[in-house]
Design an enzyme around this catalytic site. Structure first.
Site, PDB file in Angstrom:
ATOM      1  N   ASP A   1       0.882  -1.162   0.000  1.00  0.00           N
ATOM      2  CA  ASP A   1       0.000   0.000   0.000  1.00  0.00           C
ATOM      3  C   ASP A   1       0.924   1.216   0.000  1.00  0.00           C
ATOM      4  OD1 ASP A   1      -1.657   2.152   0.509  1.00  0.00           O
ATOM      5  OD2 ASP A   1      -2.898   1.099   1.958  1.00  0.00           O
ATOM      6  N   HIS A   2       1.002   1.896  -1.139  1.00  0.00           N
ATOM      7  CA  HIS A   2       2.019   2.946  -1.269  1.00  0.00           C
ATOM      8  C   HIS A   2       1.837   4.074  -0.258  1.00  0.00           C
ATOM      9  CE1 HIS A   2      -1.160   4.967  -3.640  1.00  0.00           C
ATOM     10  NE2 HIS A   2      -0.536   6.076  -3.332  1.00  0.00           N
TER      11      HIS A   2
ATOM     12  N   HIS B   1      -6.070   2.378   1.994  1.00  0.00           N
ATOM     13  CA  HIS B   1      -5.341   3.583   2.407  1.00  0.00           C
ATOM     14  C   HIS B   1      -5.867   4.177   3.712  1.00  0.00           C
ATOM     15  CE1 HIS B   1      -3.495   3.228  -1.391  1.00  0.00           C
ATOM     16  NE2 HIS B   1      -4.292   3.985  -2.096  1.00  0.00           N
TER      17      HIS B   1
END
Length: 506
Positions: free
Chosen positions: A187-188, A250
């Site tokens: 998950d960036h 996110h």
């Protein structure tokens, strides 16, 4: 990045990137690896092998990637060091379902092993559509490419599943091929500097822990908004929507970092255990709660910065009568000792007034006001605002006396700004996460039980929204702050959505 990592001598590493010509590889992965190389973080021996169906030679692929570096690297256009880096780039024509492609991988690994004189770490990056995850995993296992559990890792992009059952099935499939220690669900958002700093800010400062609870905090807001629409991704977004695209991964990740209990150590599983505890403590939605505590929206046409934009239903590959939400707002509670009774408000949306990601911790008001009304200008409760993008800052809003002979109070900001505090550029999120993958540090990656717990929490809302078509879509215009019901969701509790004024926003 953690400076202690400079002491780690990384072994030879091979990256196999499935989806070599895709947008993610072009814009994020290869520029990130190039920047790591420039900053001295790559191992002495490494190879990056793009896997795809296009008939590229190594030279042609390198030329294409050079264009991507010049366009997307935070260090600007490539300099003379590109020549050294490009020697580590290769291309392999491959078909995900073809056994010959995997036999070629075996051959390449053996060649590098012989050339380098060491057993290399092998990282398989699945930058492809989720429907291919299972096929790749099974083929890797068939050709015994995953047998070395210490040296082999797989990186999987979101979306990880479409709902609880599909996520659970994917976890089960992957567990037959890999151990959990080999799986890096990326998950960036967790690689962003300000997000990582939440852990440091909370657990490296003793003044915060005594007030980080229901006794002092009134409510918490997490807001991730975008000016952009679906930008040609209508087909994907029709299957996803705002809840699946942003909240399940996110935003829930941000919530866990804010709400988690102090871990015993900074070991990966200890940190991830505390995150899962938060998800397990969240009050589950009952069907009757969805209408009261969840709001959905879909953007219509409008104007953004002088440019006319389409409504969602007018976008390419979108159903003209689509029921897909492009905005979602939720009110949640965490039923544990620390957070009992404190509401958490989450919102995300496309075609909003500004692009920003902020976490707002609003503290309770002073118990007794000693100052007369005429001395107060714009009185507000203390807030801690963590800005993730577009600016990276942490600010504490307090009351202070204005200069002068009279006692006049007004709000001020105490600001920690990355750009002002540190010289040089911050690494991109993918740089941090790719380095952690090479090192074998899973702290910033999601574990199977965390993914499933997040899906489980959202299923009542997803089921309710899919079963009942919204009759008022579109219900907010482009360049707005979303549907009116989202304002009502928080206003009925006496609060309002906080928006941090942006320096570049007129």
């Amino acid at each position: 990045m953690d400076k202690s990592k400079t002491r780690i001598q990384l072994p030879g590493t091979i990256f196999f990137i499935f989806g070599a010509s895709g947008d993610l590889t072009s814009r994020k992965l290869v520029p990130a690896l190039y920047n790591l190389f420039l900053d001295g973080w790559m191992p002495l021996n490494f190879a990056i092998i793009g896997m795809g169906r296009s008939a590229y030679t190594d030279e042609k692929y390198r030329d294409l990637l050079l264009e991507d570096i010049n366009s997307y690297s935070r260090n600007g256009k490539a300099d003379e060091r590109w020549t050294s880096f490009s020697k580590h780039l290769y291309y392999q024509i491959s078909d995900i379902g073809n056994d010959d492609s995997y036999q070629e991988q075996v051959r390449r690994i053996n060649n590098f092993k012989e050339t380098w004189g060491e057993e290399p770490s092998v990282i398989y990056y699945l930058a492809v559509a989720p429907r291919f995850f299972g096929t790749i995993a099974e083929k890797l296992a068939k050709h015994q490419l995953t047998a070395n559990t210490e040296k082999t890792r797989v990186v999987i992009e979101k979306p990880f599943g479409h709902d609880f059952e599909s996520a659970k099935a994917l976890n089960q499939l992957l567990s037959t091929v890999f151990t959990e220690q080999q799986i890096y669900r990326i998950d960036h958002y967790l690689g962003k500097e300000t997000v990582q700093n939440i852990l440091a800010f909370r657990f490296a400062n003793s003044i915060l822990e005594p007030i980080w609870n229901r006794n002092y905090i009134d409510h918490v807001e997490i807001s991730v908004t975008e000016q952009l629409g679906v930008e040609g991704r209508g087909g994907y977004y029709e299957e996803a929507g705002a809840l699946r695209d942003m909240v399940q991964n996110h935003i829930f990740q941000l919530l866990c970092l804010v709400a988690m209990e102090p871990p015993v150590s900074f070991q990966a599983d200890e940190v991830r255990n505390r995150k899962v505890d938060v998800l397990h403590a969240m009050r589950k939605f009952k069907p009757e709660d969805v209408a009261k505590n969840a709001v959905r929206g879909q953007y219509g046409s409008g104007w953004i910065e002088g440019k006319q934009v389409k409504g969602y239903r007018e976008e390419e590959n979108v159903n003209p009568e689509s029921n897909t939400e492009t905005f979602a707002a939720l009110k949640l509670f965490i039923d544990n000792w620390r957070w009992h009774g404190v509401p958490f408000y989450l919102r995300t949306g496309k075609r909003m007034h500004q692009t920003a990601s902020t976490i707002t911790i609003q503290f309770k008001d002073v118990p007794h006001m000693i100052f007369p009304t005429e001395t107060i200008e714009g009185w507000q409760q203390n807030r801690l605002i963590i800005s993730i993008q577009p600016e990276m800052s942490i600010r504490l809003q307090m009351q202070a006396k204005r200069p002068g002979l009279s006692m006049t109070l007004n709000p001020i900001d105490l600001i920690f700004d990355y750009r002002g505090a540190y010289e040089g550029q911050s690494p991109e999120a993918y740089e941090t996460l790719l380095l952690d993958t090479m090192i074998g540090d899973q702290t910033l990656f999601m574990r199977a039980d965390q993914v499933e717990a997040a899906w489980d929490l959202l299923m009542p809302v997803l089921n309710s929204w899919s079963a009942k078509k919204s009759l008022n879509f579109p219900n907010y215009s482009a360049d707005s702050w979303g549907p009116e019901l989202a304002e009502a969701l928080i206003a009925k509790d006496g609060f309002h959505w906080f928006t941090l004024p942006l320096k570049n926003k007129k």
